[in-house]
Enzyme design. Structure first.
Site, PDB file in Angstrom:
ATOM      1  N   TYR A 140       0.884  -1.109   0.053  1.00 34.41           N
ATOM      2  CA  TYR A 140       0.163   0.073   0.059  1.00 34.41           C
ATOM      3  C   TYR A 140       0.930   1.194   0.090  1.00 34.41           C
ATOM      4  CZ  TYR A 140      -2.871   3.830   1.984  1.00 34.41           C
ATOM      5  OH  TYR A 140      -3.422   5.054   2.200  1.00 34.41           O
ATOM      6  N   PHE A 168      -2.475  10.714   8.286  1.00 37.19           N
ATOM      7  CA  PHE A 168      -2.108   9.871   9.140  1.00 37.19           C
ATOM      8  C   PHE A 168      -3.394   9.026   9.457  1.00 37.19           C
ATOM      9  CE2 PHE A 168       2.344  10.351  10.551  1.00 37.19           C
ATOM     10  CZ  PHE A 168       2.691  11.417   9.658  1.00 37.19           C
ATOM     11  N   HIS A 188     -10.660  -0.940  10.466  1.00 42.73           N
ATOM     12  CA  HIS A 188     -10.256   0.322  11.413  1.00 42.73           C
ATOM     13  C   HIS A 188     -10.454   0.162  12.803  1.00 42.73           C
ATOM     14  CE1 HIS A 188      -9.724   1.700   7.184  1.00 42.73           C
ATOM     15  NE2 HIS A 188      -8.368   1.862   7.420  1.00 42.73           N
ATOM     16  N   LEU A 189      -9.468   0.423  13.645  1.00 38.69           N
ATOM     17  CA  LEU A 189      -9.661   0.457  15.200  1.00 38.69           C
ATOM     18  C   LEU A 189     -10.902   1.188  15.607  1.00 38.69           C
ATOM     19  CD1 LEU A 189      -8.363  -0.658  17.566  1.00 38.69           C
ATOM     20  CD2 LEU A 189      -7.012   1.674  17.717  1.00 38.69           C
TER      21      LEU A 189
END
Ligand code: UDP
Length: 327
Positions: A140, A168, A188-189
């Site tokens: 990526y 970010f 995603h977290l």
């Protein structure tokens, strides 16, 4: 300006579209809806099409008299890129080169490009500045770096005005809770932790607790998606022929996976059980931005600095839309 937002039905794209329209720009979304959502595109603004379709893009540029492109359409999952690099090179590199050639053929020279912290790999020193050596550690990151280089060369040779914005960790949702993050599958977290709080998952798996960080979990710089949107708007307004910008977009604050889970517990009031899991392929230990160049260059400042405030906007979205855009 008349702006073609490629990938404008995605997460960061859809939030940016709102800001561009509020600022008075005429915005068109070009998206194949493979990972985006029709529901988050303003009515009458969607053009369905493939990024790799150079001829179609040329005619869209001409028919809609496009002045500028913002290019969000990319695959953006580190782990997926490790396991399926081919689709990353095809879409993020080859299809994007078709876009650049379509722009050249149609005389469109302004482009704001979604780049990423993943172009840096795992730097020895954080916070990361733009001159930090870019040594990606996953496909990526490599694909995004290739396009950064292409843009530099197109600016030099063909007079393109380019801004590569190195995000970010994009996070949060619009303040009114009407659009937000919806990936399938979600990786995603923050959204996964909030799905635990919603009772949709039993626990959050923490990927690795043996990283060289104070609590052993990975540290990331979570930047609100509306702050990313405002940076795109400012960057677009700055573009001049042959200008070639690369800018970090983060808050400058790092939060470990454990700290993010704690923030989600504070915001939701849910205990959010966690289980320890092996490291995820391709994850660097710590990524935190120095965004002072973006702040100076664009006159930009993130509005959301506290992780709890970012999580709160995501929580508003997830509560209102527990099944994402299917809700
Ligand atoms: N993470 C985790 N459990 C999850 C999802 C993510 O521990 O279910 C970690 C992941 O390993 C990384 C951080 O959370 O260290 C942020 O991951 P995310 O996928 O949100 O963003 P990335 O940094 O990969 O772009």
């Amino acid at each position: 300006m008349k702006i073609l937002v490629i990938g404008g039905a995605g997460y960061v794209g859809s939030h940016t579209v709102r800001q561009l329209m509020s600022a008075g720009h005429e915005v068109w979304v070009y998206d194949n809806l493979s990972r985006g959502h029709r529901q988050c595109v303003p009515p009458g603004r969607l053009i369905e099409g493939e990024l790799a379709d150079r001829a179609r893009l040329i005619s869209v540029f001409r028919d809609y008299e496009i002045d500028a492109v913002i290019h969000f359409a990319a695959f953006a999952l580190v782990n997926e890129s490790v396991n399926h690099p081919a689709i990353y090179y095809q879409n993020n590199v080859i299809a994007t080169l078709e876009l650049l050639e379509a722009m050249r053929a149609a005389g469109v020279w302004r482009i704001v490009f979604s780049s990423t912290t993943a172009t840096y790999g795992q730097p020895d020193i954080v916070p990361i500045v733009e001159t930090t050596l870019q040594q990606p550690i996953n496909p990526y990151g490599f694909t995004k770096l290739v396009i950064e280089h292409a843009l530099t060369d197109y600016a030099h040779a063909y007079g393109f005005g380019c801004a590569a914005l190195r995000y970010f960790n994009a996070s949060g949702a619009s303040a009114d809770g009407s659009i937000g993050e919806d990936h399938d599958p979600e990786t995603h977290l923050i959204p996964i932790v909030l799905q635990v709080a919603l009772g949709q998952r039993d626990a959050i798996s923490v990927y690795g607790t043996d990283y060289p960080t104070p609590d052993g979990t990975c540290i990331r710089d979570y930047i609100h998606v509306d702050d990313l949107g405002s940076a795109h708007l400012l960057a677009l307004q700055m573009l001049k022929p042959s200008l070639n910008l690369q800018l970090n977009l983060g808050t400058g604050h790092g939060h470990s996976v454990h700290e993010v889970i704690q923030a989600c517990r504070r915001v939701t009031g849910h205990p959010i059980p966690e289980v320890l899991a092996p490291r995820r392929a391709g994850d660097p230990a710590e990524l935190v931005a120095d965004s002072s160049l973006a702040q100076r260059t664009l006159g930009w400042k993130p509005k959301y600095v506290k992780i709890d405030d970012i999580v709160q906007t995501a929580w508003n979205w997830h509560q209102k839309h527990p099944q994402g855009y299917r809700s």
